[in-house]
Motif scaffolding. Structure first.
Motif, PDB file in Angstrom:
ATOM      1  N   ARG A  68       0.831  -1.197   0.000  1.00 55.92           N
ATOM      2  CA  ARG A  68       0.000   0.000   0.000  1.00 55.92           C
ATOM      3  C   ARG A  68       0.867   1.247   0.000  1.00 55.92           C
ATOM      4  O   ARG A  68       2.066   1.189   0.236  1.00 55.92           O
ATOM      5  N   GLU A  69       0.219   2.384  -0.199  1.00 54.23           N
ATOM      6  CA  GLU A  69       0.940   3.662  -0.198  1.00 54.23           C
ATOM      7  C   GLU A  69       1.147   4.126   1.229  1.00 54.23           C
ATOM      8  O   GLU A  69       0.267   3.992   2.071  1.00 54.23           O
ATOM      9  N   GLY A  70       2.309   4.683   1.513  1.00 53.83           N
ATOM     10  CA  GLY A  70       2.544   5.286   2.808  1.00 53.83           C
ATOM     11  C   GLY A  70       3.583   4.561   3.637  1.00 53.83           C
ATOM     12  O   GLY A  70       4.221   3.598   3.195  1.00 53.83           O
ATOM     13  N   SER A  71       3.741   5.024   4.868  1.00 56.59           N
ATOM     14  CA  SER A  71       4.750   4.487   5.777  1.00 56.59           C
ATOM     15  C   SER A  71       4.166   3.350   6.604  1.00 56.59           C
ATOM     16  O   SER A  71       2.963   3.299   6.861  1.00 56.59           O
ATOM     17  N   ILE A  72       5.052   2.437   7.035  1.00 50.79           N
ATOM     18  CA  ILE A  72       4.632   1.283   7.822  1.00 50.79           C
ATOM     19  C   ILE A  72       5.471   1.222   9.080  1.00 50.79           C
ATOM     20  O   ILE A  72       6.696   1.362   9.033  1.00 50.79           O
ATOM     21  N   GLY A  73       4.810   1.012  10.209  1.00 52.16           N
ATOM     22  CA  GLY A  73       5.520   0.842  11.469  1.00 52.16           C
ATOM     23  C   GLY A  73       5.221  -0.521  12.060  1.00 52.16           C
ATOM     24  O   GLY A  73       4.049  -0.875  12.241  1.00 52.16           O
ATOM     25  N   LEU A  74       6.261  -1.300  12.312  1.00 49.38           N
ATOM     26  CA  LEU A  74       6.120  -2.564  13.027  1.00 49.38           C
ATOM     27  C   LEU A  74       6.498  -2.281  14.479  1.00 49.38           C
ATOM     28  O   LEU A  74       7.659  -2.014  14.789  1.00 49.38           O
ATOM     29  N   ILE A  75       5.508  -2.304  15.377  1.00 48.62           N
ATOM     30  CA  ILE A  75       5.720  -1.963  16.780  1.00 48.62           C
ATOM     31  C   ILE A  75       5.680  -3.242  17.604  1.00 48.62           C
ATOM     32  O   ILE A  75       4.773  -4.068  17.445  1.00 48.62           O
ATOM     33  N   ALA A  76       6.659  -3.382  18.482  1.00 50.77           N
ATOM     34  CA  ALA A  76       6.750  -4.592  19.296  1.00 50.77           C
ATOM     35  C   ALA A  76       7.388  -4.270  20.635  1.00 50.77           C
ATOM     36  O   ALA A  76       8.031  -3.222  20.810  1.00 50.77           O
ATOM     37  N   ALA A  77       7.216  -5.182  21.588  1.00 50.02           N
ATOM     38  CA  ALA A  77       7.903  -5.055  22.870  1.00 50.02           C
ATOM     39  C   ALA A  77       9.401  -4.950  22.631  1.00 50.02           C
ATOM     40  O   ALA A  77       9.942  -5.548  21.697  1.00 50.02           O
ATOM     41  N   ASP A  78      10.078  -4.191  23.472  1.00 44.96           N
ATOM     42  CA  ASP A  78      11.496  -3.918  23.251  1.00 44.96           C
ATOM     43  C   ASP A  78      12.324  -5.189  23.123  1.00 44.96           C
ATOM     44  O   ASP A  78      13.247  -5.255  22.295  1.00 44.96           O
ATOM     45  N   ASP A  79      12.008  -6.212  23.926  1.00 47.31           N
ATOM     46  CA  ASP A  79      12.830  -7.425  23.881  1.00 47.31           C
ATOM     47  C   ASP A  79      12.524  -8.314  22.680  1.00 47.31           C
ATOM     48  O   ASP A  79      13.118  -9.377  22.510  1.00 47.31           O
ATOM     49  N   ARG A  80      11.587  -7.902  21.826  1.00 45.76           N
ATOM     50  CA  ARG A  80      11.296  -8.638  20.597  1.00 45.76           C
ATOM     51  C   ARG A  80      11.964  -8.006  19.377  1.00 45.76           C
ATOM     52  O   ARG A  80      11.957  -8.582  18.285  1.00 45.76           O
ATOM     53  N   ILE A  81      12.544  -6.822  19.543  1.00 48.60           N
ATOM     54  CA  ILE A  81      13.053  -6.066  18.400  1.00 48.60           C
ATOM     55  C   ILE A  81      14.179  -6.805  17.682  1.00 48.60           C
ATOM     56  O   ILE A  81      14.202  -6.894  16.443  1.00 48.60           O
ATOM     57  N   ALA A  82      15.124  -7.334  18.424  1.00 45.27           N
ATOM     58  CA  ALA A  82      16.248  -8.024  17.788  1.00 45.27           C
ATOM     59  C   ALA A  82      15.771  -9.219  16.972  1.00 45.27           C
ATOM     60  O   ALA A  82      16.223  -9.441  15.840  1.00 45.27           O
ATOM     61  N   VAL A  83      14.850  -9.986  17.521  1.00 39.45           N
ATOM     62  CA  VAL A  83      14.321 -11.157  16.818  1.00 39.45           C
ATOM     63  C   VAL A  83      13.608 -10.736  15.539  1.00 39.45           C
ATOM     64  O   VAL A  83      13.832 -11.301  14.456  1.00 39.45           O
ATOM     65  N   LEU A  84      12.739  -9.730  15.645  1.00 41.09           N
ATOM     66  CA  LEU A  84      11.991  -9.279  14.480  1.00 41.09           C
ATOM     67  C   LEU A  84      12.903  -8.666  13.426  1.00 41.09           C
ATOM     68  O   LEU A  84      12.676  -8.837  12.222  1.00 41.09           O
ATOM     69  N   GLY A  85      13.947  -7.963  13.870  1.00 42.60           N
ATOM     70  CA  GLY A  85      14.902  -7.413  12.917  1.00 42.60           C
ATOM     71  C   GLY A  85      15.554  -8.503  12.090  1.00 42.60           C
ATOM     72  O   GLY A  85      15.705  -8.382  10.862  1.00 42.60           O
ATOM     73  N   GLY A  86      15.946  -9.607  12.741  1.00 40.07           N
ATOM     74  CA  GLY A  86      16.535 -10.731  12.021  1.00 40.07           C
ATOM     75  C   GLY A  86      15.560 -11.352  11.044  1.00 40.07           C
ATOM     76  O   GLY A  86      15.937 -11.734   9.914  1.00 40.07           O
ATOM     77  N   LEU A  87      14.287 -11.450  11.433  1.00 39.37           N
ATOM     78  CA  LEU A  87      13.270 -12.018  10.548  1.00 39.37           C
ATOM     79  C   LEU A  87      13.058 -11.153   9.307  1.00 39.37           C
ATOM     80  O   LEU A  87      12.914 -11.661   8.187  1.00 39.37           O
ATOM     81  N   LEU A  88      13.037  -9.836   9.496  1.00 37.36           N
ATOM     82  CA  LEU A  88      12.845  -8.926   8.359  1.00 37.36           C
ATOM     83  C   LEU A  88      14.013  -9.007   7.388  1.00 37.36           C
ATOM     84  O   LEU A  88      13.828  -9.014   6.165  1.00 37.36           O
ATOM     85  N   VAL A  89      15.227  -9.066   7.926  1.00 35.49           N
ATOM     86  CA  VAL A  89      16.410  -9.186   7.067  1.00 35.49           C
ATOM     87  C   VAL A  89      16.351 -10.488   6.276  1.00 35.49           C
ATOM     88  O   VAL A  89      16.591 -10.518   5.060  1.00 35.49           O
ATOM     89  N   ALA A  90      16.015 -11.572   6.962  1.00 37.29           N
ATOM     90  CA  ALA A  90      15.936 -12.872   6.293  1.00 37.29           C
ATOM     91  C   ALA A  90      14.862 -12.884   5.210  1.00 37.29           C
ATOM     92  O   ALA A  90      14.989 -13.587   4.196  1.00 37.29           O
TER      93      ALA A  90
END
Length: 690
Positions: free
Chosen positions: A583-605
């Motif tokens: 879709r058009e526009g910006s996207i924010g994936l918001i998560a608990a702080d201790d989930r950020i590293a895990v989600l970052g790895g998933l997005l990269v993969a």
């Protein structure tokens, strides 16, 4: 209509012609500024440097931003504003924009939105037309004028009709940093923006009500209405963190205001290097207003009463000031409760004055120069050093937090014994020279510094996300506007610190502005209707009695709450992000702080590039991975919220966790997808959840 476009017959073409002429006039204004030669008009090089800087700022402010409309509205008055109008004569017509533009002979082509003649654009209605016959709004696509919409304010019987262009502008997708809202300011917002500089205004605003934008536009308005005054005294915008400041930093420059400083509270009190952290209990106590009294006592602890006279030698004579007389001076200075440093500077002058009285009684005729010389006399300086010693604020706070006996002496009757133990630094680990300063300690140092020497005051301060400050932090901000005014922005329901304020009355008292007017914004312009209704289910638990926000947006917004199996959450989050990127526009994936590293790895993969909060989005990267602790104040077109239960559990108590979740739920502008494997908090788990 201006003469240079009267030969165009189609209304839209006439407006486009006026836009082209206005842009040409703006370019001419900038060219005039660039051509200024100051080498023969300044008295010295200092004046030349100052004047050249002002010219450069003027040139920058006159930049024509291709994708920013030069004007967004037009007012057709029934009569000439502020002037008598002959019967049958036509009123004047004004184009309303972000800055003033005039033609070669000085006639206005665009009126600054802050000018008095522009106010009816925001306030006029069919019930109160304010002498306006017609209000016209313009629609733009990529900087090109593509549409207009008229509102006849003389036809009261027709009723007020919602502007389609206004609604379209409110709902336009958000990409990149926060933008100005000059085209969409609503009457209740405009009243706050144009409030006088003499008083402080506190804005309680639910998510999406535009409180941050209102605060920034208020700064721009005050700089327009009181430019000389604020140029001398200064303005400051205080935000909760660097990501937030980066997000809002382009709003004021877009309005032509380039000299407004921005800082966090931590920046204001950065007198010591912060490398340590406090427990929630210790931080709460260090932020308690009672610490101000403890510090006041500690600062004055070194003052002692004299036991010997001061004998001043001048020439062949000796002048004696007895100890009891000096003690009277010291007690009088203490009773006045002036700054420690100011009193310390006053004491040698008081002693010197006593010597001058004795000289005059002896028939001499000393003047002020003699008094200054006596005040600098070695005997006087030695006495003052003993009686009223200099205080190093950082060393004083260090002693207070590391010396149990010293703390107990000055906290007696103020802090309980268990509270004193809580604020004391723990003994450093073996091999570590000393404990590290915390953010709360730095605020205490700032308080001590102000007890010694007055903190300079600014003309106006804007404090955003104010609900999260401790009483001592409010005092630190208040010191920066003791002789000026302030705009306080916040939402009690979004308070997520252990010391979040319980009421604006308490906060304003700590700030030193108890008489401030408290205004409430409840009409939401950013958050879709279904989203704000869903998030508002939490209000009874997090802010009882606070009014629920209502969305003025016609579109309900894309909203979904999806439960997935525990092992499928990660894949569902990635899939939801990929779907949102379509879709058009910006996207924010918001998560608990201790989930950020895990989600970052998933997005990269998954091959999905992402940004950190505050980084500017682009065509290649529109997805931002946002820790829940940094989501406050930010907004995204589409939000994917990962595991609400984890967001709640990441806070020290349930109420704070639910407030953090409320913040995360209300960051969406167009759509919100909530994904969870664990049970939702009880108030969100109703059967009518989408």
């Amino acid at each position: 209509m201006p003469a240079h476009v009267t030969n165009v017959t189609d209304p839209l073409d006439r407006e486009r012609a006026h836009l082209a002429s206005s842009r040409a006039a703006l370019r001419a204004m900038r060219a005039d500024a660039e051509s200024l030669d100051i080498k023969d008009v300044t008295a010295n090089w200092v004046n030349a440097v100052i004047l050249q800087r002002q010219i450069e700022e003027r040139i920058t402010a006159l930049a024509d931003l291709a994708h920013t409309p030069l004007f967004f509205g037009r007012l057709d008055y029934l009569h000439a504003p502020g002037a008598e109008q002959a019967e049958g004569a036509e009123g004047e017509q004004f184009y309303i924009g972000r800055r003033h533009v005039h033609d070669a002979v000085g006639d206005p082509m665009v009126i600054d939105w802050r000018a008095p003649v522009s106010q009816p654009f925001y306030r006029a209605s069919k019930k109160e037309p304010m002498d306006v016959r017609l209000r016209r709004r313009f629609g733009y696509t990529g900087g090109e004028l593509t549409a207009y919409e008229d509102e006849d304010l003389t036809d009261a019987a027709a009723g007020d009709r919602a502007s389609r262009l206004l609604q379209s502008e409110i709902e336009r997708p958000r990409v990149g940093p926060m933008r100005d809202i000059v085209a969409t300011i609503q009457p209740e917002q405009d009243e706050i923006v144009r409030a006088g500089i003499g008083g402080t205004v506190c804005v309680q605003g639910a998510p999406g009500t535009g409180k941050t934008a209102v605060g920034l536009h208020r700064v721009a308005y005050l700089l327009y209405a009181h430019r000389e005054r604020l140029a001398r005294t200064g303005t400051l915008v205080i935000g909760p963190n660097r990501s937030f400041l980066h997000y809002i930093e382009q709003v004021l420059p877009a309005l032509g205001e380039l000299n407004v400083a921005q800082a966090t509270v931590d920046d204001l009190v950065a007198h010591v290097e912060v490398r340590g952290t406090d427990s929630a209990a210790a931080a709460r106590l260090k932020g308690d207003a009672r610490m101000a009294e403890v510090l006041r006592r500690a600062v004055r602890a070194g003052v002692t009463m004299p036991v010997e006279p001061v004998i001043v030698a001048r020439g062949s004579r000796r002048w004696r000031v007895p100890a009891y007389e000096i003690e009277e001076m010291v007690r009088e200075l203490l009773a006045r409760d002036i700054r420690y440093g100011a009193a310390r500077e006053a004491l040698p002058q008081r002693i010197a004055h006593a010597v001058l009285v004795r000289m005059e009684e002896a028939g001499e005729a000393p003047d002020d120069r003699v008094q200054d010389a006596v005040a600098r006399n070695a005997a006087v300086k030695a006495a003052v050093k003993t009686i009223w010693p200099a205080v190093d604020p950082a060393k004083l706070v260090l002693r207070l937090l590391s010396d149990a006996e010293f703390l107990a002496e000055h906290a007696d009757g103020v802090l309980e014994e268990d509270e004193q133990r809580e604020v004391l630094w723990a003994r450093p680990a073996r091999g570590v020279k000393s404990a590290a300063w915390s953010a709360a300690d730095a605020v205490l140092v700032d308080e001590a510094m102000d007890l010694v020497a007055r903190t300079p005051s600014l003309g106006h301060v804007v404090l955003d996300e104010a609900q999260d400050l401790s009483p001592m932090q409010y005092r630190a901000v208040g010191r920066r506007c003791t002789t000026g005014s302030a705009t306080i922005l916040g939402d009690l329901a979004q308070g997520t610190t252990p010391w979040a304020t319980a009421s604006w009355e308490q906060a304003l008292a700590h700030l030193g502005k108890p008489d401030a007017a408290v205004e409430e914004l409840t009409q939401g312009f950013r958050v879709p209707r279904e989203v704000i209704a869903y998030a508002s289910r939490l209000l009874p638990a997090i802010a009882p009695g606070l009014a629920e926000a209502t969305s003025v947006r016609e579109a309900a917004g894309d909203f979904a709450v999806r439960e997935v199996a525990a092992g499928e959450l990660d894949a569902a989050v990635v899939a939801a992000c990929r779907e949102a990127l379509g879709r058009e526009g910006s996207i924010g994936l918001i998560a608990a702080d201790d989930r950020i590293a895990v989600l970052g790895g998933l997005l990269v993969a998954a091959g999905l590039p992402y940004l950190a909060p505050g980084e500017e989005s682009s065509a290649e990267a529109r997805l931002t991975l946002v820790p829940a602790s940094l989501a406050k104040g930010l907004e995204y077109d589409y939000v994917v919220l990962d595991e609400p239960a984890a967001v709640v559990a990441g806070e020290p108590d349930e109420r704070t966790g639910l407030r953090r979740l409320y913040v995360a739920l209300t960051r969406a502008v167009s759509g919100l997808t909530v994904l969870h494997a664990e049970p939702l908090p009880e108030r969100l788990a109703a059967s009518d959840t989408p």
